[in-house]
Design a protein around this motif. Structure first.
Motif, PDB file in Angstrom:
ATOM      1  N   GLU A 260       0.886  -1.013  -0.062  1.00  0.00           N
ATOM      2  CA  GLU A 260      -0.098  -0.027  -0.103  1.00  0.00           C
ATOM      3  C   GLU A 260       0.935   1.057  -0.136  1.00  0.00           C
ATOM      4  N   VAL A 261       0.832   1.987  -1.050  1.00  0.00           N
ATOM      5  CA  VAL A 261       1.591   3.043  -1.203  1.00  0.00           C
ATOM      6  C   VAL A 261       1.079   4.531  -0.793  1.00  0.00           C
ATOM      7  N   ASP A 262       1.623   5.177   0.205  1.00  0.00           N
ATOM      8  CA  ASP A 262       1.268   6.290   0.529  1.00  0.00           C
ATOM      9  C   ASP A 262       1.929   7.398  -0.464  1.00  0.00           C
ATOM     10  N   PRO A 263       1.321   8.192  -1.171  1.00  0.00           N
ATOM     11  CA  PRO A 263       2.033   9.336  -2.129  1.00  0.00           C
ATOM     12  C   PRO A 263       2.612  10.108  -1.278  1.00  0.00           C
ATOM     13  N   PHE A 264       2.382  10.626  -0.033  1.00  0.00           N
ATOM     14  CA  PHE A 264       2.938  11.530   0.754  1.00  0.00           C
ATOM     15  C   PHE A 264       4.218  11.115   1.554  1.00  0.00           C
ATOM     16  N   GLU A 265       4.134   9.583   1.771  1.00  0.00           N
ATOM     17  CA  GLU A 265       5.128   9.043   2.609  1.00  0.00           C
ATOM     18  C   GLU A 265       6.603   9.255   2.245  1.00  0.00           C
ATOM     19  N   ASP A 266       6.946   9.206   0.937  1.00  0.00           N
ATOM     20  CA  ASP A 266       8.194   9.461   0.386  1.00  0.00           C
ATOM     21  C   ASP A 266       8.490  10.772  -0.234  1.00  0.00           C
ATOM     22  N   ALA A 267       7.770  11.861   0.399  1.00  0.00           N
ATOM     23  CA  ALA A 267       7.933  13.095   0.158  1.00  0.00           C
ATOM     24  C   ALA A 267       9.421  13.470   0.538  1.00  0.00           C
ATOM     25  N   ILE A 268      10.133  14.333  -0.268  1.00  0.00           N
ATOM     26  CA  ILE A 268      11.607  14.579   0.112  1.00  0.00           C
ATOM     27  C   ILE A 268      11.491  15.654   1.459  1.00  0.00           C
ATOM     28  N   LYS A 269      12.226  15.283   2.426  1.00  0.00           N
ATOM     29  CA  LYS A 269      12.243  16.321   3.371  1.00  0.00           C
ATOM     30  C   LYS A 269      13.929  16.635   3.756  1.00  0.00           C
ATOM     31  N   PRO A 270      13.853  17.858   4.493  1.00  0.00           N
ATOM     32  CA  PRO A 270      15.007  18.309   4.765  1.00  0.00           C
ATOM     33  C   PRO A 270      15.847  17.512   5.802  1.00  0.00           C
ATOM     34  N   VAL A 271      16.386  16.103   5.691  1.00  0.00           N
ATOM     35  CA  VAL A 271      16.485  15.170   6.880  1.00  0.00           C
ATOM     36  C   VAL A 271      17.425  15.718   7.949  1.00  0.00           C
ATOM     37  N   GLN A 272      18.490  16.490   7.460  1.00  0.00           N
ATOM     38  CA  GLN A 272      19.224  17.230   8.461  1.00  0.00           C
ATOM     39  C   GLN A 272      18.612  18.099   9.423  1.00  0.00           C
ATOM     40  N   ASP A 273      17.740  18.895   8.776  1.00  0.00           N
ATOM     41  CA  ASP A 273      17.098  19.936   9.784  1.00  0.00           C
ATOM     42  C   ASP A 273      16.038  19.098  10.502  1.00  0.00           C
ATOM     43  N   LEU A 274      15.554  18.164  10.293  1.00  0.00           N
ATOM     44  CA  LEU A 274      14.734  17.371  11.214  1.00  0.00           C
ATOM     45  C   LEU A 274      15.404  16.610  12.145  1.00  0.00           C
ATOM     46  N   ASP A 275      16.623  16.222  12.173  1.00  0.00           N
ATOM     47  CA  ASP A 275      17.309  15.193  13.056  1.00  0.00           C
ATOM     48  C   ASP A 275      17.648  15.881  14.183  1.00  0.00           C
ATOM     49  N   PRO A 276      17.423  15.468  15.119  1.00  0.00           N
ATOM     50  CA  PRO A 276      17.722  16.154  16.583  1.00  0.00           C
ATOM     51  C   PRO A 276      18.909  15.547  17.110  1.00  0.00           C
ATOM     52  N   VAL A 277      19.448  14.479  16.577  1.00  0.00           N
ATOM     53  CA  VAL A 277      20.733  13.853  17.202  1.00  0.00           C
ATOM     54  C   VAL A 277      21.818  14.774  17.320  1.00  0.00           C
ATOM     55  N   PRO A 278      22.486  14.862  18.504  1.00  0.00           N
ATOM     56  CA  PRO A 278      23.828  15.905  18.634  1.00  0.00           C
ATOM     57  C   PRO A 278      24.781  15.271  17.680  1.00  0.00           C
ATOM     58  N   VAL A 279      25.664  16.229  17.197  1.00  0.00           N
ATOM     59  CA  VAL A 279      26.520  16.054  16.118  1.00  0.00           C
ATOM     60  C   VAL A 279      27.823  16.440  16.676  1.00  0.00           C
ATOM     61  N   ILE A 280      28.958  15.529  16.354  1.00  0.00           N
ATOM     62  CA  ILE A 280      30.242  15.810  17.049  1.00  0.00           C
ATOM     63  C   ILE A 280      31.354  15.654  16.182  1.00  0.00           C
ATOM     64  N   ASP A 281      32.123  16.775  15.742  1.00  0.00           N
ATOM     65  CA  ASP A 281      33.042  16.811  14.868  1.00  0.00           C
ATOM     66  C   ASP A 281      34.446  16.125  15.318  1.00  0.00           C
ATOM     67  N   PHE A 282      34.611  14.985  14.690  1.00  0.00           N
ATOM     68  CA  PHE A 282      35.916  14.218  14.981  1.00  0.00           C
ATOM     69  C   PHE A 282      36.979  14.999  15.206  1.00  0.00           C
ATOM     70  N   GLN A 283      37.345  15.663  14.148  1.00  0.00           N
ATOM     71  CA  GLN A 283      38.452  16.708  14.176  1.00  0.00           C
ATOM     72  C   GLN A 283      38.727  17.881  15.121  1.00  0.00           C
ATOM     73  N   CYS A 284      37.526  18.094  16.000  1.00  0.00           N
ATOM     74  CA  CYS A 284      37.397  19.174  16.884  1.00  0.00           C
ATOM     75  C   CYS A 284      37.332  18.766  18.453  1.00  0.00           C
ATOM     76  N   LEU A 285      37.929  17.329  18.527  1.00  0.00           N
ATOM     77  CA  LEU A 285      37.590  16.856  20.031  1.00  0.00           C
ATOM     78  C   LEU A 285      38.687  17.515  21.080  1.00  0.00           C
ATOM     79  N   ASP A 286      39.726  18.220  20.670  1.00  0.00           N
ATOM     80  CA  ASP A 286      40.544  18.738  21.539  1.00  0.00           C
ATOM     81  C   ASP A 286      40.015  20.224  21.787  1.00  0.00           C
ATOM     82  N   GLN A 287      38.917  20.844  21.295  1.00  0.00           N
ATOM     83  CA  GLN A 287      38.473  22.289  21.322  1.00  0.00           C
ATOM     84  C   GLN A 287      37.527  22.160  22.494  1.00  0.00           C
TER      85      GLN A 287
END
Length: 339
Positions: A20-47
């Protein structure tokens, strides 16, 4: 979907799927903007600012997204393709190929439990997953004559394991040195055992039937590790984490790694860091591949904590295995709480 590549129990239910295909289910979304998970920069761990972010992520989430980790995006694509080729083999071929191999093939159940247990749990209670458990120290013992696909898979996996062991070492040192852990007890050279690092590769089937979607790809659990580093499918979602009593989807953002704390890290930190509860939901339209790297303590190193009785990882693992046999599930750190 090649049904012959799945375990027989999966085939019977998957072959009768309705779509059963929902035509709205696969709509393109700005995933990076919706994702609440904290982001850590591996190159900046000493800052200083990144140290603060890392500490907050470990305490509040028990999980973070790692960027700038020095693994090229083309390598993730190559790794995914090798895993897909391996899982696309017929089920019986996979069973034969890994019968005399240090790799453990499992399905319908977490890697700690034998796949035979899936047959007695009922189709609504099994985990809809098949996977390989791969101790890194034994990967060199895989011989190409077991199956030609194994050799190219082994070559890529060795390189991946080496890269992730360096990342895990750097992250653990940053946590113990900079985030107020008890440094006289927690010493990276004494605790994490890179030789016993384990890779697990998982395939979750596409499932569109409502009765199948009532089950999970992987049941709710915490990892027993110190650290777990996950390479998600680059496009297909499924991983969910429990945050503030709410299940949140961890978006599949390409060229990022998901790092979560395990039970051993929680114990080492006197519960300052959280071993996060997580699960995997099935995708209605696509099968999903993920690759996890797990770092454990040395078996005989005693973990001391103001919250728990002194124990070794060997003690913990034995208790988990006993509880699974007795109750059918892992109890975990509760077994070692001081009363």
């Amino acid at each position: 979907m090649n049904l012959e590549s799945y375990p027989p129990l999966f085939r019977k239910l998957l072959e009768n799927q309705t779509y059963e295909v929902d035509p709205f289910e696969d709509a393109i979304k700005p995933v990076q903007d919706l994702d609440p998970v904290p982001v850590i920069d591996f190159q900046c761990l000493d800052q200083l600012e990144e140290k603060k972010k890392l500490g907050e992520a470990c305490k509040d989430w028990g999980l973070f997204r790692l960027v700038n980790h020095e693994i090229p995006s083309i390598f993730f694509s190559q790794l995914q393709e090798e895993v897909k080729k391996l899982f696309s083999l017929e089920f019986e071929t996979k069973q034969d190929a890994f019968n005399d191999s240090p790799l453990t093939y499992f399905w319908g159940t977490p890697a700690l439990t034998s796949s035979g247990a899936a047959l007695t749990r009922g189709t609504q209670n099994i985990n809809w997953v098949e996977g390989l458990n791969i101790p890194m120290c034994q990967l060199s013992q895989c011989q190409p004559q077991q199956h030609p696909v194994l050799e190219s898979f082994r070559f890529v996996l060795v390189e991946y394991g080496n890269r992730l062991s360096r990342i895990a070492t750097t992250l653990f040192k940053a946590m113990t040195r900079n985030l107020n852990l008890n440094l006289h007890r927690v010493k990276s050279k004494s605790y994490i055992s890179l030789p016993t690092g384990t890779i697990r590769v998982y395939r979750y089937p596409q499932c569109s039937n409502a009765n199948i979607n009532a089950t999970l790809g992987m049941e709710v659990h915490t990892d027993s590790s110190v650290l777990s580093i996950l390479s998600q499918d680059q496009a297909i979602s499924g991983l969910e984490v429990l945050k503030d009593d709410e299940w949140l989807t961890v978006a599949p953002i390409p060229n990022t790694l998901i790092v979560n704390m395990g039970d051993m890290m929680q114990a080492m930190s006197d519960d300052e860091y959280k071993s996060v509860k997580h699960r995997v939901k099935l995708n209605k339209h696509n099968e999903r591949i993920s690759i996890g790297y797990f770092v454990f303590p040395y078996d005989d190193i005693v973990i001391e904590s103001s919250k728990y009785k002194p124990f070794t990882y060997n003690d913990f693992r034995a208790q988990v295995e006993e509880d699974i046999k007795t109750f059918g599930y892992k109890i975990g750190l509760e077994r070692f709480h001081l009363t």
